[in-house]
Motif scaffolding. Structure first.
Motif, PDB file in Angstrom:
ATOM      1  N   CYS A 253       0.816  -1.218   0.000  1.00  0.00           N
ATOM      2  CA  CYS A 253       0.000   0.000   0.000  1.00  0.00           C
ATOM      3  C   CYS A 253       0.847   1.265   0.000  1.00  0.00           C
ATOM      4  O   CYS A 253       0.388   2.321  -0.407  1.00  0.00           O
TER       5      CYS A 253
ATOM      6  N   ASP B  37      -0.315   3.637  -6.085  1.00  0.00           N
ATOM      7  CA  ASP B  37      -1.707   4.030  -5.917  1.00  0.00           C
ATOM      8  C   ASP B  37      -2.614   3.211  -6.821  1.00  0.00           C
ATOM      9  O   ASP B  37      -3.826   3.377  -6.807  1.00  0.00           O
TER      10      ASP B  37
ATOM     11  N   THR C 181      -4.506   0.061  -7.817  1.00  0.00           N
ATOM     12  CA  THR C 181      -4.991  -1.089  -7.061  1.00  0.00           C
ATOM     13  C   THR C 181      -4.573  -2.427  -7.692  1.00  0.00           C
ATOM     14  O   THR C 181      -4.307  -3.404  -7.003  1.00  0.00           O
TER      15      THR C 181
ATOM     16  N   GLU D 155      -0.851  -2.879  -6.986  1.00  0.00           N
ATOM     17  CA  GLU D 155      -0.713  -3.181  -5.563  1.00  0.00           C
ATOM     18  C   GLU D 155      -0.998  -4.670  -5.308  1.00  0.00           C
ATOM     19  O   GLU D 155      -0.285  -5.341  -4.563  1.00  0.00           O
ATOM     20  N   THR D 156      -2.038  -5.179  -5.937  1.00  0.00           N
ATOM     21  CA  THR D 156      -2.386  -6.585  -5.767  1.00  0.00           C
ATOM     22  C   THR D 156      -1.266  -7.480  -6.304  1.00  0.00           C
ATOM     23  O   THR D 156      -0.908  -8.494  -5.685  1.00  0.00           O
TER      24      THR D 156
ATOM     25  N   SER E  28      -6.623  -1.443   0.224  1.00  0.00           N
ATOM     26  CA  SER E  28      -8.044  -1.812   0.233  1.00  0.00           C
ATOM     27  C   SER E  28      -8.140  -3.293  -0.071  1.00  0.00           C
ATOM     28  O   SER E  28      -7.185  -3.905  -0.533  1.00  0.00           O
TER      29      SER E  28
ATOM     30  N   LYS F 257     -10.403  -8.433  -5.139  1.00  0.00           N
ATOM     31  CA  LYS F 257      -8.971  -8.365  -4.907  1.00  0.00           C
ATOM     32  C   LYS F 257      -8.581  -9.382  -3.829  1.00  0.00           C
ATOM     33  O   LYS F 257      -7.554 -10.053  -3.930  1.00  0.00           O
TER      34      LYS F 257
END
Lengths: 313, 449
Positions: B270, B274, B276, B279-280, B298, B303
């Motif tokens: 995280c 930024d 998503t 990030e995953t 998140s 996800k």
């Protein structure tokens, strides 16, 4: 106590294989995957976008939308879109239509499609057959011939048809993807058979057979780690070829990648879930040592490219 | 420096009394060297020898417990670099971060996401099992309020993130007994944080912008102060450096028995993007390569599901095949006329076969027999998927009550048993099906055409 990192002791390296005619190379690592901090990390893994020779059926709505309904029945337009709009590094033409249990397209029809796709793009072309050993042997004699000079990758070459397909590859100057069922020793055996036939090691990619996330990924991942440890630490020459993962069809066969949010409300947005199912399958394979990932979703290609860049540093 | 089993044996009483549960002192020494036993299991070892052996007998990566009660998370305790060498033992924690500068609605949304991130798969519940609470405001009262709220709402192990010891103290007091991981022990706040950790007996997370070389100095200090439960955050300036330190840290702990890095690691994708999706993907890489806890920004269901399934794949014991439950699996809403297929309960066999049946859209009864998690051919070779056993299974399964016909399709790979199975199941007509799952859809379509 002062800590000083100890490097792995390497005794081998992955050979480089040239794909296509535009200087694209894979392999060349002298270290384990993404461990460039202790030696030559070689070429970045590449992302190939899969296009089918016949219009696919039953693909999830969000995937069809992302690719574009207009190109789904047109492999040439599809391949050009992958090259020009999605930033793919290569195109994989999957000749699923040649399957005797499906459309049973003839070797000549397959060759025509392969030639048209090859002529339409400048990036490397990978051509995968239906997996039917007899039919693939027939198909690749014709496909190999019409693609002469393209330095394409053809596969999957299996123990039951390697003589015909590897001979076609040698005759017409292609690279083969040798597929064995998630087993280190069988992969070695096939590589030995093919090199004994006269196929040079730098014309071979290893296809370890790919299980998708949640569907055997753990087996594929561990076999790839063992392949890489053998090649790099034990210096086993017959495993020092780059790895190709034909993962798209597996990832998108998974229920989790396919079902709508209406059918499984607790699983969240279907479009995002499908992309991430393909991305995480790809990420695990990259950590295991993949050099070529065959995928479907344009957004997944984008995410995987970014991720490779970030992790390779 | 690591001691061998023989080195340890020399310091043991050599009486082979068996009080440790092992037959000989040598066997016990070997177990200690492998990090699979605790020295305290030997009641007779001399104090002097015990002091010498503590270092060598401690597991190379400490098992750290975060949280309390049934939901407590145990991370670390790993013994191998590669899962095929044995297995990974303690699945990493996966969770999201909630900050005290967020609006109430956003806080509630993240709490709801965490609760919803729970899925049943192959008899296991896969879920978000940790939550990070971060002080972004620097205000102790605000932090304490959020910690209390998250703790009440979720009851999950928490990572409390605050670099200021006063803010951390406020947070700790808002969740007494919850045993959270205190994140943010740096070179600067080390003394104050260590004192707090001792007072509340909580695990701490050492976190240095300069990475694990600097962290090793601090963990040594923290340990000297009497704190044993430590987690380390590797460098976070770039994903490449995070991955590098996750790998180097695991290697230092296992190969070199470097004690100051012998702790589980935590990674915060995280902090690194930024996007998503990216990030995953980064979280996925850290799950595969050695993170003990991964914290995301998140965790929408789309996800969370792939991430927890990836964790399940990575932490599955390679020597213990995953199994599904024996029983009748209706696929595509079958009725009394639908075909009946039998296979084994190896999870991969089940998933592949059921996936192909689903894809065929042909209503079908799949009956799955307990063959100790072996695939069809292996189970047949091991005598688990053989006519008399299959016959007993078909009879106990209750499938005869579901269908009007008596036709059973067996996998093509065990064609040779069809004759004998015919004799064992006189009421049933045995048909040999296809060998490869991929051939099931055309087979079923043809069969029911």
């Amino acid at each position: 106590m002062v800590y000083s990192p100890a490097a792995e002791k390497y005794n081998g390296e992955i050979g480089e294989v040239v794909l296509g005619t535009d200087g694209v190379k894979v392999g060349g690592q002298k270290v384990l995957p993404f461990q460039g901090f202790e030696g030559e990390a070689g070429n970045h893994p590449i992302i190939a976008i899969e296009v089918l020779d016949v219009e696919p059926e039953g693909w999830p709505e969000a995937l069809v939308e992302a690719i574009g309904q207009d190109v789904l029945g047109d492999p040439v337009a599809w391949a050009k879109k992958a090259q020009d709009e999605w930033g793919a590094d290569a195109v994989c033409l999957s000749l699923v239509g040649t399957d005797p249990n499906a459309a049973d397209r003839s070797p000549d029809e397959a060759a025509e499609t392969a030639k048209a796709v090859s002529d339409a793009i400048s990036m490397p072309l990978i051509v995968y057959g239906s997996g039917n050993v007899e039919k693939d042997a027939e198909v690749f004699q014709r496909v190999g011939e019409v693609l002469q000079g393209a330095n394409a990758v053809i596969g999957p070459v299996k123990e039951d048809n390697y003589k015909t397909i590897a001979a076609a590859a040698m005759g017409f100057g292609h690279v083969v993807a040798g597929e064995t069922p998630i087993d280190v020793n069988m992969a070695k055996q096939l590589n030995i058979l093919m090199t004994n036939l006269g196929l040079p090691a730098d014309k071979i990619l290893v296809d370890p057979s790919t299980g998708a996330l949640g569907y055997g990924l753990d087996y594929t991942f561990s076999v790839m780690e063992r392949d890489r440890l053998s090649a790099l630490l034990q210096g086993d020459k017959v495993l020092q070829m780059p790895i190709i993962n034909n993962m798209a069809k597996e990832a998108w066969k998974s229920k989790e990648a396919k079902v709508s949010a209406e059918e499984e409300p607790a699983w969240g947005d279907a479009a995002e879930r499908g992309i991430l199912w393909e991305v995480l399958t790809g990420v695990a394979l990259l950590m295991g040592g993949a050099d070529v990932l065959i995928i479907r979703h344009p957004k997944a290609a984008d995410v995987l490219h970014t991720t490779i860049g970030l992790l390779a540093g | 420096m690591a001691l061998t089993g023989l080195d340890i044996y020399k310091k043991l009483p050599k009486t082979n009394c068996g009080d440790c549960g092992l037959p000989t002192c040598l066997a016990f020494g070997m177990k200690l060297a492998a990090g699979q036993a605790e020295l305290s299991a030997c009641p007779h070892v001399s104090e002097e020898a015990a002091a010498e052996l503590t270092e060598a007998s401690a597991p190379p990566i400490r098992l750290v417990t975060i949280g309390a009660g049934d939901s407590a998370l145990k991370v670390g305790g790993e013994l191998v670099m590669y899962r095929h060498e044995k297995t990974y033992y303690n699945p990493c924690g996966i969770g999201l971060v909630i900050e005290d500068a967020m609006a109430d609605g956003e806080v509630d949304e993240r709490i709801a996401q965490t609760k919803a991130a729970s899925f049943e798969r192959i008899g296991q519940t896969l879920k978000a099992d940790v939550v990070a609470v971060r002080s972004a405001s620097g205000d102790g009262a605000k932090f304490a309020a959020l910690v209390g709220k998250v703790n009440d709402a979720l009851g999950l192990p928490m990572v409390l993130m605050a670099e200021n010891a006063d803010v951390m103290k406020a947070g700790l007091e808002a969740c007494k007994g919850a045993n959270p991981l205190m994140h943010g022990v740096t070179g600067d706040n080390c003394d104050a944080m260590t004192a707090l950790a001792k007072e509340h007996s909580c695990p701490v997370c050492v976190s240095c912008a300069d990475g694990i070389v600097a962290a090793a100095d601090i963990t040594a200090k923290v340990e000297a102060a009497g704190i044993k439960d430590i987690v380390i955050e590797p460098a976070w300036d770039s994903p490449a450096n995070t991955l590098k330190e996750l790998i180097q840290g695991r290697r230092a702990a296992l190969r070199e028995k470097f004690r100051a890095l012998g702790f589980p690691f935590i990674a915060f994708p995280c902090k690194q993007t930024d996007d998503t999706y990216v990030e995953t993907a980064l979280a996925g890489a850290y799950i595969v390569k050695y993170a003990g806890i991964v914290i995301l920004g998140s965790l929408e269901a789309a996800k969370a599901l792939p991430l927890v399934v990836l964790r399940q794949n990575v932490y599955t014991d390679p020597q213990q095949p995953m199994q599904v439950e024996e029983g009748i699996y209706p696929i595509n809403s079958p009725d009394a006329d639908s075909p009946v297929l039998v296979t084994t309960n190896f999870s991969l066999t089940y998933f592949t076969v059921s996936g192909e049946i689903e894809a065929s859209r042909v209503p079908t009864w799949l009956i799955v027999m307990d063959a100790e998690g072996l695939s069809v051919l292996t189970a047949w070779a091991a005598g688990k998927f053989v006519p008399d056993r299959i016959a007993k299974f078909v009879n106990r399964s209750g499938i005869a009550d579901k269908v009007g016909h008596r036709k059973l399709v067996i996998p093509g790979y065990v064609a040779q048993i069809s004759g004998e199975l015919d004799e064992e199941l006189p009421d049933w007509e045995i048909t040999v099906g296809v060998r490869e799952a991929g051939d099931i859809p055309p087979y079923l379509k043809q069969m029911t055409a």
